[in-house]
Design a protein around this motif. Sequence first.
Motif: not given
Length: 427
Positions: A24-43
């Motif tokens: 995510a960090h490196r895609l953002a450095v390249r100029g993309h608009g990035v979000r991480i959609e993560s888990w509050s509980a994976q499994y």
Amino acid sequence: MRIAIIGPTHPYKGGVAQHTTELAHRLAVRGHGVRIESWSAQYPARLYPGQQYVSSPELEPFPATSYPLSWRRPDSWIRLGRRLRREADAVIIVVVAPVQAPAYLSVLAGLRPAGTGGLAGPRSSGYRPVALALCHNVLPHERRAMDELLVRAVLRRSTGVLVHAPAEACRARSLTRRPVSVATMAPHLWTASGTAGVAGVAGDTRGRAGGVHPAGGADGSRRKLLFFGLVRPYKGLDVLLRALATGPPDVHLTVAGEFWGGTGHTRALVTELGLGHRVDLRPGYVAAADVPALFAAADALVLPYRSGTATQNVDLAYLHGVPVVATRVATFTEAVRDGVDGLLVAPRDPASLAAALYRLYEPGVLDVLRAGIVPPDADGAWERYLTTVTDALCPAGTGRAAVGDGAVMGDGAVMGDGVIMGDKGAS
């Protein structure tokens, strides 16, 4: 592009969460608009008996992160897909375990507008965003009956697939006709300060290895080896213990990491082989702050894998100036230069590994191997990796994913869809 990455990040621990965060960090450095959609509980906890969370970030957290997904809340799965259909030009789904396939299938269904069958294209045409399945392992190392069926369903409903090794590409192509791309995994190397080699964000990993490894005995060795990371059957710790029993008699081994299924079998084998005074078991997840001391005390990192795909441990060892003894599996044959910065041996062969340990401690060999280590170039590796990722997000024949209108995807690190982080405590 407006890119959403669906996968684990802090407070989840381990290599996959680190990779998601740095991607995510490196895609953002390249100029993309990035979000991480993560888990509050994976499994459920019963499916992963080890430690799931860390209290301190292992990399700099990505600011635009939300946690809308929970295994307890199937409604959160389809809702995320519908939201990303409006907000994202491309979605990267980090495939970790088949148990998450139902959630990812729901997200993929939500990305597709009702009554349309297109995979990708201009948003004005009503097609869904590009959906790339990023597979750290296409199938688990220890498989269950339904694993292949579940993973196949996810790959076939994605626009394309990204893997980290040619062997994994063959496995993916046996499950789907979607395009499969191969990108050598770039280093996501965490340090005691909780940072990694994110360009413009957290420094540069190049040049740290030289001269940081202290000498021990008169020949520059301490007669101590390291086995590091999650202990699972495919990683071959039992092979290493048998090799240690027939190898140089004055060599000690530290085993540091979580034990998949407990330490009982390993402790019994150590006792059976008479290695109790030579093996130090340190079960439990190794915090980033404790990693440098482990490597500083070791002459070599040993990776006796029976099989595998890709691992960061070779780069981690070279970051700390430590040679590697590894089996000829996975990407080790490319990452470790036999006789230059490490030694390569046959897999599943204690005698071959024991012979390599004798060779390691021959006069001058450790000095040669340490001198041959080239610290990992994280920035160069990530540039190549990101090029493959962005090419995979723009599949031939569909045109480039539509560029957004400049609107930020969300408003920073917020919780999504009513799922709160406190939920993880009972997972």
